[in-house]
Motif scaffolding. Structure first.
Motif, PDB file in Angstrom:
ATOM      1  N   ARG A 109      63.722  48.105  43.540  1.00 37.89           N
ATOM      2  CA  ARG A 109      62.785  47.015  43.869  1.00 37.89           C
ATOM      3  C   ARG A 109      61.471  47.575  44.390  1.00 37.89           C
ATOM      4  NH1 ARG A 109      67.277  45.685  46.451  1.00 37.89           N
ATOM      5  NH2 ARG A 109      66.290  45.584  48.481  1.00 37.89           N
ATOM      6  N   LEU A 110      60.396  46.846  44.108  1.00 40.31           N
ATOM      7  CA  LEU A 110      59.054  47.312  44.457  1.00 40.31           C
ATOM      8  C   LEU A 110      58.783  47.277  45.961  1.00 40.31           C
ATOM      9  CD1 LEU A 110      56.297  48.315  43.555  1.00 40.31           C
ATOM     10  CD2 LEU A 110      55.619  45.923  43.246  1.00 40.31           C
ATOM     11  N   LEU A 111      59.142  46.190  46.645  1.00 40.18           N
ATOM     12  CA  LEU A 111      58.801  46.056  48.068  1.00 40.18           C
ATOM     13  C   LEU A 111      59.360  47.199  48.914  1.00 40.18           C
ATOM     14  CD1 LEU A 111      57.251  44.247  50.054  1.00 40.18           C
ATOM     15  CD2 LEU A 111      59.399  43.014  50.453  1.00 40.18           C
ATOM     16  N   PRO A 112      60.647  47.532  48.795  1.00 41.70           N
ATOM     17  CA  PRO A 112      61.118  48.673  49.581  1.00 41.70           C
ATOM     18  C   PRO A 112      60.514  49.995  49.122  1.00 41.70           C
ATOM     19  CG  PRO A 112      62.897  47.777  48.243  1.00 41.70           C
ATOM     20  CD  PRO A 112      61.746  46.842  48.128  1.00 41.70           C
ATOM     21  N   ALA A 113      60.192  50.114  47.834  1.00 37.79           N
ATOM     22  CA  ALA A 113      59.538  51.350  47.363  1.00 37.79           C
ATOM     23  C   ALA A 113      58.186  51.517  48.041  1.00 37.79           C
ATOM     24  CB  ALA A 113      59.378  51.310  45.843  1.00 37.79           C
ATOM     25  N   LEU A 114      57.426  50.437  48.141  1.00 39.56           N
ATOM     26  CA  LEU A 114      56.133  50.500  48.832  1.00 39.56           C
ATOM     27  C   LEU A 114      56.328  50.870  50.299  1.00 39.56           C
ATOM     28  CD1 LEU A 114      54.385  47.364  47.306  1.00 39.56           C
ATOM     29  CD2 LEU A 114      53.930  49.759  46.764  1.00 39.56           C
ATOM     30  N   GLY A 115      57.310  50.229  50.949  1.00 41.39           N
ATOM     31  CA  GLY A 115      57.595  50.525  52.351  1.00 41.39           C
ATOM     32  C   GLY A 115      58.001  51.967  52.561  1.00 41.39           C
ATOM     33  N   LEU A 116      58.867  52.474  51.684  1.00 40.90           N
ATOM     34  CA  LEU A 116      59.294  53.868  51.803  1.00 40.90           C
ATOM     35  C   LEU A 116      58.123  54.820  51.599  1.00 40.90           C
ATOM     36  CD1 LEU A 116      62.672  53.601  49.881  1.00 40.90           C
ATOM     37  CD2 LEU A 116      62.391  54.139  52.314  1.00 40.90           C
TER      38      LEU A 116
END
Length: 161
Positions: free
Chosen positions: A92-99
Motif C-alpha cells: 500500500r502507498l500510505l505506509p510506503a510513504l510513511g516508511l
C-alpha cells in the motif's frame, strides 16, 4: 525478494528527505552561517534558530557522551535498515510513504551525529506559543511518517481473497 512499486516509492521518499535535510543543514551552516542560538527572521511565525541537539528528535533524551552518540547512530541506522526491509514488499502507498519519511529522517539525523557529534536543528516556530521545540527536516520526516503509519493502521482491514 523483489521490491514492489511502493517499496521503490518508499526508497525514493527516503532519499529525498535525506537530500533535503542535508542541503538545508548545509545552507544553515555554510551559506547563511547562522551562529549558534542566533535567530534569523523568515516570516511570522517561522524563524531559523540554530542549535546543536545531542538528543533524539525534538531534543528528547540528551546524549552527551561519545558512546551514547555512536549508540544513537547505530540504533538509527538499524531502525532504518529494518524499516527498509519492511518497505521493500509494501503493498500500500500510505505506509510506503510513511516508511520512506521515517527512514530518511533517521538517516539524516544519523549523518549529523556521525559528522558533528550532534544534530543541527534550526526550524523554530516557538512564537506560535504552543510548540517549544526547534527541529529540522529529518525530525519532520520522522513525525509525519509515524502519523501516516498510524493513520494506515486505523484503516479497516479487507478480508483476504
Amino acid at each position: 525478494m523483489r521490491v514492489t512499486r511502493n517499496g521503490w516509492t518508499a526508497y525514493a521518499v527516503a532519499l529525498a528527505v535525506i537530500a533535503l535535510d542535508q542541503l538545508s543543514k548545509y545552507w544553515i551552516l555554510a551559506v547563511l552561517r547562522l551562529p549558534e542560538q542566533a535567530s534569523h527572521e523568515v516570516f511570522w511565525p517561522l524563524q531559523f534558530t540554530r542549535i546543536w541537539n545531542e538528543g533524539v528528535s525534538f531534543g528528547l533524551l540528551q546524549a552527551q557522551h561519545d558512546v551514547v552518540r555512536w549508540g544513537l547512530v547505530v540504533f538509527s541506522l538499524g531502525v532504518a535498515a529494518l524499516l527498509s526491509a519492511w518497505a521493500r514488499s509494501q503493498p500500500r502507498l500510505l505506509p510506503a510513504l510513511g516508511l520512506g519519511l521515517v527512514i530518511g529522517g533517521a538517516v539524516g539525523n544519523a549523518i549529523d551525529r556521525a559528522r558533528f557529534g550532534a544534530v543541527v536543528d534550526f526550524i523554530d516556530v516557538q512564537r506560535l506559543g504552543f510548540f517549544p521545540w526547534i527541529f529540522n527536516i529529518a525530525d519532520s520526516g520522522i513525525t509525519v511518517g509515524v502519523i501516516l503509519l498510524l493513520l494506515d493502521s486505523l484503516r479497516p482491514q479487507r478480508p483476504a481473497a
